[in-house]
Design a protein around this motif. Structure first.
Motif, PDB file in Angstrom:
ATOM      1  N   TRP A 169       0.818  -1.221   0.000  1.00  0.00           N
ATOM      2  CA  TRP A 169       0.000   0.000   0.000  1.00  0.00           C
ATOM      3  C   TRP A 169       0.850   1.269   0.000  1.00  0.00           C
ATOM      4  O   TRP A 169       0.451   2.293  -0.562  1.00  0.00           O
ATOM      5  CB  TRP A 169      -0.944  -0.024   1.196  1.00  0.00           C
ATOM      6  N   LEU A 170       2.016   1.191   0.605  1.00  0.00           N
ATOM      7  CA  LEU A 170       2.914   2.351   0.562  1.00  0.00           C
ATOM      8  C   LEU A 170       3.375   2.616  -0.871  1.00  0.00           C
ATOM      9  O   LEU A 170       3.480   3.772  -1.308  1.00  0.00           O
ATOM     10  CB  LEU A 170       4.122   2.125   1.478  1.00  0.00           C
ATOM     11  N   LYS A 171       3.650   1.531  -1.600  1.00  0.00           N
ATOM     12  CA  LYS A 171       4.064   1.689  -2.998  1.00  0.00           C
ATOM     13  C   LYS A 171       2.930   2.245  -3.853  1.00  0.00           C
ATOM     14  O   LYS A 171       3.166   2.933  -4.862  1.00  0.00           O
ATOM     15  CB  LYS A 171       4.522   0.339  -3.552  1.00  0.00           C
ATOM     16  N   GLU A 172       1.688   1.939  -3.438  1.00  0.00           N
ATOM     17  CA  GLU A 172       0.533   2.460  -4.174  1.00  0.00           C
ATOM     18  C   GLU A 172       0.246   3.916  -3.823  1.00  0.00           C
ATOM     19  O   GLU A 172      -0.656   4.531  -4.406  1.00  0.00           O
ATOM     20  CB  GLU A 172      -0.702   1.604  -3.866  1.00  0.00           C
ATOM     21  N   GLY A 173       0.969   4.451  -2.867  1.00  0.00           N
ATOM     22  CA  GLY A 173       0.811   5.860  -2.522  1.00  0.00           C
ATOM     23  C   GLY A 173      -0.186   6.134  -1.423  1.00  0.00           C
ATOM     24  O   GLY A 173      -0.561   7.297  -1.203  1.00  0.00           O
ATOM     25  N   ARG A 174      -0.622   5.095  -0.700  1.00  0.00           N
ATOM     26  CA  ARG A 174      -1.576   5.326   0.387  1.00  0.00           C
ATOM     27  C   ARG A 174      -0.848   5.938   1.592  1.00  0.00           C
ATOM     28  O   ARG A 174       0.319   5.639   1.847  1.00  0.00           O
ATOM     29  CB  ARG A 174      -2.257   4.024   0.800  1.00  0.00           C
ATOM     30  N   SER A 175      -1.556   6.764   2.331  1.00  0.00           N
ATOM     31  CA  SER A 175      -0.963   7.372   3.528  1.00  0.00           C
ATOM     32  C   SER A 175      -0.947   6.370   4.677  1.00  0.00           C
ATOM     33  O   SER A 175      -1.668   5.362   4.652  1.00  0.00           O
ATOM     34  CB  SER A 175      -1.747   8.621   3.940  1.00  0.00           C
ATOM     35  N   ARG A 176      -0.141   6.659   5.667  1.00  0.00           N
ATOM     36  CA  ARG A 176      -0.042   5.767   6.831  1.00  0.00           C
ATOM     37  C   ARG A 176      -1.367   5.717   7.595  1.00  0.00           C
ATOM     38  O   ARG A 176      -1.731   4.678   8.154  1.00  0.00           O
ATOM     39  CB  ARG A 176       1.098   6.218   7.747  1.00  0.00           C
ATOM     40  N   ARG A 177      -2.078   6.803   7.616  1.00  0.00           N
ATOM     41  CA  ARG A 177      -3.363   6.829   8.314  1.00  0.00           C
ATOM     42  C   ARG A 177      -4.400   5.977   7.573  1.00  0.00           C
ATOM     43  O   ARG A 177      -5.206   5.294   8.190  1.00  0.00           O
ATOM     44  CB  ARG A 177      -3.844   8.280   8.467  1.00  0.00           C
ATOM     45  N   GLN A 178      -4.341   6.004   6.220  1.00  0.00           N
ATOM     46  CA  GLN A 178      -5.244   5.160   5.443  1.00  0.00           C
ATOM     47  C   GLN A 178      -4.949   3.680   5.686  1.00  0.00           C
ATOM     48  O   GLN A 178      -5.859   2.855   5.825  1.00  0.00           O
ATOM     49  CB  GLN A 178      -5.117   5.488   3.951  1.00  0.00           C
ATOM     50  N   ILE A 179      -3.656   3.365   5.736  1.00  0.00           N
ATOM     51  CA  ILE A 179      -3.248   1.976   5.981  1.00  0.00           C
ATOM     52  C   ILE A 179      -3.714   1.529   7.362  1.00  0.00           C
ATOM     53  O   ILE A 179      -4.172   0.389   7.540  1.00  0.00           O
ATOM     54  CB  ILE A 179      -1.714   1.835   5.838  1.00  0.00           C
ATOM     55  N   ALA A 180      -3.624   2.417   8.322  1.00  0.00           N
ATOM     56  CA  ALA A 180      -4.059   2.092   9.682  1.00  0.00           C
ATOM     57  C   ALA A 180      -5.540   1.757   9.702  1.00  0.00           C
ATOM     58  O   ALA A 180      -5.970   0.794  10.361  1.00  0.00           O
ATOM     59  CB  ALA A 180      -3.761   3.262  10.619  1.00  0.00           C
ATOM     60  N   ARG A 181      -6.347   2.529   8.960  1.00  0.00           N
ATOM     61  CA  ARG A 181      -7.786   2.248   8.906  1.00  0.00           C
ATOM     62  C   ARG A 181      -8.061   0.912   8.218  1.00  0.00           C
ATOM     63  O   ARG A 181      -8.923   0.149   8.639  1.00  0.00           O
ATOM     64  CB  ARG A 181      -8.505   3.390   8.182  1.00  0.00           C
ATOM     65  N   LEU A 182      -7.317   0.620   7.167  1.00  0.00           N
ATOM     66  CA  LEU A 182      -7.516  -0.629   6.423  1.00  0.00           C
ATOM     67  C   LEU A 182      -7.174  -1.857   7.277  1.00  0.00           C
ATOM     68  O   LEU A 182      -7.819  -2.902   7.168  1.00  0.00           O
ATOM     69  CB  LEU A 182      -6.666  -0.632   5.148  1.00  0.00           C
ATOM     70  N   LEU A 183      -6.141  -1.722   8.125  1.00  0.00           N
ATOM     71  CA  LEU A 183      -5.710  -2.850   8.964  1.00  0.00           C
ATOM     72  C   LEU A 183      -6.399  -2.868  10.327  1.00  0.00           C
ATOM     73  O   LEU A 183      -6.231  -3.830  11.083  1.00  0.00           O
ATOM     74  CB  LEU A 183      -4.186  -2.810   9.165  1.00  0.00           C
ATOM     75  N   ARG A 227      21.548   6.048  -9.225  1.00  0.00           N
ATOM     76  CA  ARG A 227      22.514   5.809  -8.143  1.00  0.00           C
ATOM     77  C   ARG A 227      22.299   6.742  -6.940  1.00  0.00           C
ATOM     78  O   ARG A 227      23.228   7.124  -6.249  1.00  0.00           O
ATOM     79  CB  ARG A 227      23.963   5.929  -8.656  1.00  0.00           C
ATOM     80  N   HIS A 228      21.062   7.100  -6.742  1.00  0.00           N
ATOM     81  CA  HIS A 228      20.705   7.869  -5.553  1.00  0.00           C
ATOM     82  C   HIS A 228      20.030   6.934  -4.552  1.00  0.00           C
ATOM     83  O   HIS A 228      19.238   6.069  -4.934  1.00  0.00           O
ATOM     84  CB  HIS A 228      19.755   9.024  -5.913  1.00  0.00           C
ATOM     85  N   TYR A 229      20.369   7.145  -3.272  1.00  0.00           N
ATOM     86  CA  TYR A 229      19.797   6.281  -2.221  1.00  0.00           C
ATOM     87  C   TYR A 229      18.540   6.921  -1.637  1.00  0.00           C
ATOM     88  O   TYR A 229      18.495   8.135  -1.384  1.00  0.00           O
ATOM     89  CB  TYR A 229      20.811   6.034  -1.105  1.00  0.00           C
ATOM     90  N   HIS A 230      17.530   6.073  -1.429  1.00  0.00           N
ATOM     91  CA  HIS A 230      16.280   6.517  -0.827  1.00  0.00           C
ATOM     92  C   HIS A 230      15.879   5.534   0.271  1.00  0.00           C
ATOM     93  O   HIS A 230      16.141   4.337   0.177  1.00  0.00           O
ATOM     94  CB  HIS A 230      15.157   6.592  -1.881  1.00  0.00           C
ATOM     95  N   SER A 231      15.229   6.074   1.310  1.00  0.00           N
ATOM     96  CA  SER A 231      14.725   5.217   2.392  1.00  0.00           C
ATOM     97  C   SER A 231      13.360   4.679   2.005  1.00  0.00           C
ATOM     98  O   SER A 231      12.454   5.460   1.682  1.00  0.00           O
ATOM     99  CB  SER A 231      14.628   5.995   3.703  1.00  0.00           C
ATOM    100  N   VAL A 232      13.227   3.355   1.995  1.00  0.00           N
ATOM    101  CA  VAL A 232      11.951   2.725   1.662  1.00  0.00           C
ATOM    102  C   VAL A 232      11.636   1.657   2.713  1.00  0.00           C
ATOM    103  O   VAL A 232      12.524   1.154   3.410  1.00  0.00           O
ATOM    104  CB  VAL A 232      11.973   2.072   0.257  1.00  0.00           C
ATOM    105  N   TYR A 233      10.365   1.315   2.823  1.00  0.00           N
ATOM    106  CA  TYR A 233       9.940   0.289   3.784  1.00  0.00           C
ATOM    107  C   TYR A 233      10.073  -1.094   3.159  1.00  0.00           C
ATOM    108  O   TYR A 233       9.631  -1.327   2.033  1.00  0.00           O
ATOM    109  CB  TYR A 233       8.492   0.534   4.197  1.00  0.00           C
ATOM    110  N   SER A 234      10.684  -2.028   3.905  1.00  0.00           N
ATOM    111  CA  SER A 234      10.843  -3.418   3.459  1.00  0.00           C
ATOM    112  C   SER A 234      10.158  -4.333   4.464  1.00  0.00           C
ATOM    113  O   SER A 234      10.563  -4.386   5.633  1.00  0.00           O
ATOM    114  CB  SER A 234      12.321  -3.784   3.337  1.00  0.00           C
TER     115      SER A 234
END
Length: 316
Positions: free
Chosen positions: A23-37, A60-67
């Motif tokens: 859902w994070l990759k789909e662009g959903r907000s953390r609050r939306q994810i919280a409601r879904l779960l 070659r740029h580093y980004h923080s992503v959730y795994s």
């Protein structure tokens, strides 16, 4: 899924972490994810922060992503480290079991025998959790319910009631004030125990007498009066104590009916005797009773900073 979250505490599962990642990759907000779960927004926010990894893009740029995989490994590692290491090993278990089977209380085991390396509550927890391999019958005083006896008026009146006993006796200021009782081993007409407990030092005197009669009690008290100082004695209203004033020259006081707590010191000592001579014991000897008396008088007491009654008698 529900649009609100539950307050019942439950750890996130791997499936939930995978959904968070998708859902994070789909662009959903953390609050939306919280409601879904059905989770707290703060729970999702903490999870995303803990599951961050550095990922390099095509430039070659580093980004923080959730795994989700990394988050699950982190969760497993933290859970493993969160389990408190126990001090209970084979040697310690054998020591505790030995003393419990020797009728020693968890308080004395922890404070005296183990020198405070663990607390009494820890010993109790290990007992109740079954981690020592002991059964309920191995405990000194297993919890059980007793029927409530109806309180009725007591017609017996052998002498002064405990209400007339001076406050100085209740405060245990001086040696020589005793509580008395008899301990019946079986319902058959067998010998019984005459027990006396000195209120200040908790010194215990136990004698095996022929039966539960006033004659047997008085006969033994006349012998004991040559060995011990009796300034007062407090008894219950049993018929075996109806003639105490004939055997002793000290003041005699009687507790009220169904008020064993008025002689609580002696009652507690009787419970200690039951560690060795439970109800239904058919036979015992004077030598066996003497060994129990010696054990009790050398037993460390928490109220005396783990000194024994014998040490209290000596002023230790």
């Amino acid at each position: 899924m529900q649009a609100h979250y539950t307050t019942t505490y439950k750890h996130l599962s791997l499936t939930e972490r995978q959904l968070i990642g998708r859902w994070l990759k789909e662009g959903r907000s953390r609050r939306q994810i919280a409601r879904l779960l059905g989770r707290s927004p703060q729970t999702i926010n903490n999870e995303v922060i803990r599951g961050q990894v550095q990922q390099m893009d095509t430039f070659r740029h580093y980004h923080s992503v959730y795994s989700s995989d990394y988050a699950q490994k982190q969760y497993g590692r933290h859970r493993k480290n969160s389990i408190k290491k126990t001090k209970l090993d084979k040697k310690l278990s054998e020591i505790i079991v030995h003393y419990i089977k020797d009728r020693v209380s968890p308080e004395v085991i922890a404070k005296v025998k183990l020198k405070g390396i663990i607390s009494a509550s820890t010993v109790y927890n290990w007992l109740y959790q079954g981690r020592l391999g002991l059964k309920r019958t191995d405990m000194l005083y297993p919890h059980k319910t007793k029927p409530i006896k109806p309180v009725v008026a007591n017609p017996r009146h052998y002498g002064k009631f405990i209400d007339e006993r001076p406050e100085s006796i209740s405060q245990r200021f001086a040696y020589g004030h005793w509580e008395i009782d008899t301990v019946v081993l079986t319902r058959a007409k067998n010998p019984v125990l005459l027990t006396l407990t000195e209120r200040k030092t908790r010194l215990e005197v136990i004698r095996l007498i022929s039966d539960k009669t006033s004659q047997a009690v008085n006969s033994e008290l006349e012998k004991l009066s040559n060995q011990f100082d009796f300034k007062s004695i407090t008894a219950d209203n049993g018929s075996e104590f109806s003639r105490l004033s004939e055997a002793l020259t000290c003041e005699v006081y009687y507790a009220h009916a169904y008020s064993s707590w008025e002689r609580g010191t002696n009652e507690n000592h009787n419970r200690m005797i039951r560690r060795f001579l439970p109800k239904g014991t058919r036979k015992t000897t004077a030598n066996a009773v003497a060994r129990i008396e010696m054990w009790m008088n050398n037993y460390p007491r928490k109220m005396f900073d783990y000194r024994s009654p014998n040490e209290m008698m000596k002023g230790g």
